[in-house]
Design a protein around this motif. Structure first.
Motif, short mmCIF file in Angstrom:
data_model
loop_
_atom_site.label_atom_id
_atom_site.label_comp_id
_atom_site.label_asym_id
_atom_site.label_seq_id
_atom_site.Cartn_x
_atom_site.Cartn_y
_atom_site.Cartn_z
N TRP A 675 0.86 -1.18 0.00
CA TRP A 675 0.00 0.00 0.00
C TRP A 675 0.89 1.23 0.00
CZ3 TRP A 675 -3.53 1.80 4.64
CH2 TRP A 675 -4.30 2.92 4.23
N LEU A 712 -8.57 5.18 1.52
CA LEU A 712 -7.68 5.56 0.44
C LEU A 712 -7.71 7.06 0.20
CD1 LEU A 712 -8.48 2.67 -2.07
CD2 LEU A 712 -6.73 2.77 -0.28
N ASP A 716 -2.91 7.29 -3.94
CA ASP A 716 -2.57 6.01 -3.32
C ASP A 716 -2.54 4.90 -4.36
OD1 ASP A 716 -2.48 7.34 -0.97
OD2 ASP A 716 -4.06 6.20 0.03
N LEU A 718 -2.36 0.40 -4.60
CA LEU A 718 -2.35 -0.92 -3.99
C LEU A 718 -1.83 -1.91 -5.02
CD1 LEU A 718 -5.80 -0.81 -2.18
CD2 LEU A 718 -3.59 -0.95 -1.06
#
Length: 793
Positions: A675, A712, A716, A718
């Motif tokens: 993350w 989030l 950001d 992932l």
């Protein structure tokens, strides 16, 4: 490129090994303390010498079984160095041989201690049954002359005919009685004309006594600190992986086989070392108790390998390439090139380890003590005992350094420089605890521990944990062989030559396997163990696999969904024609989306079939619920009923609420998701707890699965991935690793999901330098558009 890299891997170790061998040939007979022992007979020779002493003094032990063992007298050796010109000090023996005899009918033992030249130092025989008048002086004088040799005239009688129990005591003294001078006293006890007990006492000067009774500071401090760090290093992976991961590590095939093997070796070694005593003890109950005690002690020592090996497996993701050969010891790949190459590399560097204490002694001009095992010098089965003793208690500490301490250093610091410093400190503690060959000299001991630690770390980073253990064990064998070769006894020299020949034969076999053995692809997944497939099998079914590969690729999403405010991208590149990895984008209720990556244990056609099954179950479960826990719970329930015990699936699944910019994340034994929090400039691994799908029943699976909610922010990212990405290895067996992955993700700030995925894959290809990944490469990326608004959150 790979061939060049593999050749370069061996150049430096070969050169260093050749230099070390030449150094040993010159230095061992000149500097090693074993040269001072002067053993003139083998085990049977000393038994016969002691038997003659007993018989000459009235003990009928001709038919009694005997045993003998050597003992180094370190204090006397130090005295010789402190007072080389003192005539009394010269009479102090540097070693002695302890022999004993016992009737097959039981009863007390006859014990005789001799010098290494066979002359007696003391004895305790069976006392005469009848009492009589004091004996004549002839037997006393004969015993005195026998014990002191040509120096008997230098002794002064201090007591004559003093009653001592049922006999008479006679005493002699040599040397002054001052506390700063060495002294020797001889006492004999006579009964019925038989000297049935005699004893020689060697009094050391007070300064020498104090110096050698002082506690070695380096070794004591290193031992205490090492043990505390060991507990911490074992606790960290257990806490990170949870009870499920720990249970899987404890059940790992390599962990069980290695621990069981070490336990068996320790027990067998203990029983062999006690073989003479077993012969001499007639009582069945006594033998049973002794065997039980040795067995329990062996199990306690041997099973210390078990938690260390299990911790090594728990840390597999941090150094998978370094423990690959270690874990293959429990599989069919034991005789593969990979395993043989690691063992060969370690054995090749073992002469360096043997030569280090002699090099330190030569450079710092200090003597070192021992460096060999007393119990091996006069063992009943010398060659067999040496090979078994190679895997001693010290191997437990070496395994702990490689399997627990080095991963701990990698966890503590992400800085490469700081990690190296911590690893060196841990190695220094380990070998400072294992050996302090320079008594009362802390600086030489530190130098010794540092050099041995650096050599062992070099071996580990070139040839893995198995190579490091092989180096340690081979060094013990070389020292034992050298200790025999420098003795005057021709029989002991022959034993040393046979040991070296056996070691050379082992090296030759390993060399042949490393050059001609089967080439295997080792597949490490999670903590479940290692499996092996031979590459040539692919060639026979190439056409069918190509068809299967095309069909499998059609099952994956053709393209990522278009979500407002987000970009998504994914890809799957099987290492073989078909693979066991899976990624998917699931349309759920209320506009939510599921993003997941899964990895089936194993490779090839079986894994591909289970991948297809998992895909169908996942789609079916996602139609019934949008809760990631319930989705994976349903998949686990059905997989549990249809899969084999050794097949399971790991998966990381996130359920995204695009409007709220919120994700619920679960991890069923899979690699942690990366993350990247752009605004906070933070990158972390989402290591939620959970076990693989298909391993446990619904209740246990639900208890171990934890949900993490992620809020989030714009920018950001992932990154979901399979272990084929982080465990990709270059020609030097260096792993790509999570740190490199996180660094690439950090550099991708500002990129969309597709560019982020491509930059990661490009970095992996550059790392492999033209090679191919040994495992499936699967990746799925979600990027929050930096331009998005708060979406009303």
């Amino acid at each position: 490129m790979r061939d060049v890299g593999m050749k370069n891997r061996w150049v430096a170790p070969c050169l260093v090994s050749v230099i070390a061998i030449f150094w040993l040939v010159w230095a061992f007979p000149r500097l090693h303390p074993a040269t001072r022992l002067g053993l003139q007979f083998d085990r049977q020779g000393y038994i016969e010498a002691a038997r003659r002493v007993a018989v000459s003094h009235g003990a009928n032990v001709q038919e009694w079984p005997g045993r003998a063992e050597a003992e180094t007298l370190l204090k006397n050796q130090e005295l010789h160095r402190d007072m080389p010109a003192d005539s009394v000090a010269k009479a102090f023996p540097e070693a002695r041989v302890l022999a004993s005899f016992q009737s097959s009918k039981g009863g007390p033992e006859a014990k005789i201690t001799t010098r290494t030249d066979g002359r007696p130092l003391e004895w305790t025989l069976l006392p005469p049954e009848k009492k009589s008048a004091p004996a004549a002086t002839a037997p006393v004088d004969n015993a005195m002359h026998l014990m002191t040799g040509g120096d008997s005239a230098k002794y002064i009688m201090t007591a004559a005919g003093v009653p001592m129990g049922d006999g008479m005591s006679y005493k002699w003294q040599r040397g002054e009685t001052k506390v700063d001078s060495p002294g020797i006293s001889v006492e004999t006890i006579v009964r019925d004309g038989v000297v049935w007990q005699a004893k020689t006492d060697f009094r050391l000067p007070e300064n020498t006594e104090k110096k050698l009774t002082s506690v070695p500071v380096v070794r004591l401090a290193s031992g205490v600190i090492w043990f505390l760090i060991l507990l911490f290093a074992m606790a960290i992976p257990v806490l990170r992986e949870g009870s499920a991961g720990t249970a899987r590590a404890l059940k790992d095939r390599a962990v069980i086989l290695i621990s069981a093997g070490a336990t068996a070796i320790v027990i067998l070694t203990s029983l062999i070392e006690w073989d003479d005593e077993m012969i001499a003890v007639p009582q069945v109950s006594g033998i049973a108790i002794k065997v039980l005690g040795l067995t329990v002690a062996g199990i306690v020592v041997g099973l210390m390998f078990y938690p260390i090996c299990a911790g090594t497996v728990l840390n597999a993701r941090l150094h998978a390439s370094r423990i690959r050969g270690f874990r293959l010891l429990g599989s069919r790949a034991f005789f593969s090139r990979l395993v043989a190459a690691e063992i060969l590399g370690g054995m090749m560097l073992s002469p360096v380890i043997v030569g280090i204490p002699m090099a330190v002694a030569a450079m710092l001009r200090v003597p070192f003590f021992k460096g060999y095992e007393d119990n091996l010098l006069l063992s009943r089965f010398p060659v067999f005992n040496v090979l078994l003793n190679a895997v001693g208690q010290d191997s437990i500490a070496v395994a702990g350094l490689f399997g627990l301490f080095i991963p701990l250093a990698l966890r503590i610091s992400r800085s490469a420089g700081m990690s190296r410093i911590l690893i060196f400190v841990f190695a220094l503690l380990t070998f400072g605890m294992l050996g302090s060959p320079f008594r009362g000299a802390n600086v030489p001991n530190l130098a010794y521990a540092s050099l041995v630690g650096l050599t062992m770390l070099w071996t580990y980073f070139r040839f893995g944990m198995l190579g490091g253990l092989a180096a340690h064990c081979s060094a013990r064998i070389i020292v034992a062989a050298g200790a025999w070769l420098v003795q005057p006894s021709a029989a002991l020299q022959t034993s040393g030559s046979v040991v070296l020949f056996a070691l050379a034969a082992i090296i030759l076999v390993v060399l042949v396997i490393a050059a001609k053995g089967p080439e295997v692809v080792a597949e490490l997944y999670g903590e479940s163990g290692a499996k092996v497939q031979v590459r040539s099998r692919r060639e026979e079914l190439l056409a069918e696999f190509n068809v299967a590969r095309s069909a499998q690729q059609l099952m994956l999403p053709a393209k990522a969904p278009a979500l407002e405010g987000y970009t998504l991208a994914a890809s799957c590149d099987p290492a073989r024609e078909v693979g066991g990895d899976l990624y998917d984008f699931l349309r759920l209720r209320n506009g939510r989306w599921g993003i997941g990556v899964a990895d089936v244990s194993g490779k090839g056609v079986p894994a591909a079939l289970y991948m297809t099954l998992t895909k169908g179950l996942l789609c079916a479960a996602s139609e019934e619920s949008d809760d990631p826990r319930l989705i994976l719970g349903a998949v686990n329930k059905h997989l549990r009923t249809v899969t084999k015990k050794k097949m399971f699936v790991t998966m990381a699944l996130g359920v995204l609420d695009p409007a709220m910019r919120r994700m619920e994340y679960v991890r069923a034994g899979h690699n942690p998701v990366v993350w990247r929090r752009h605004a906070a400039q933070e990158t972390r691994l989402l290591s939620g707890t959970g076990i693989g799908l298909g391993i446990a029943g619904p209740a246990l699976f639900a208890r171990t699965l934890a949900t993490e909610t992620l809020e989030l922010e714009p920018g950001d990212a992932l990154v979901f991935y399979s272990d084929g990405l982080t465990e990709a290895m270059d020609a030097e067996l260096e792993q790509f690793g999570e740190e490199r992955l996180m660094a690439v993700v950090e550099r991708s700030d500002g990129m969309d999901a597709t560019a982020t995925r491509d930059s990661i894959l490009k970095e992996v290809k550059q790392f492999l330098k033209g090679g191919h990944s040994q495992d499936d490469l699967t990746i799925a990326v979600l990027r929050v558009n930096p331009a998005t608004s708060s979406n009303g959150r």
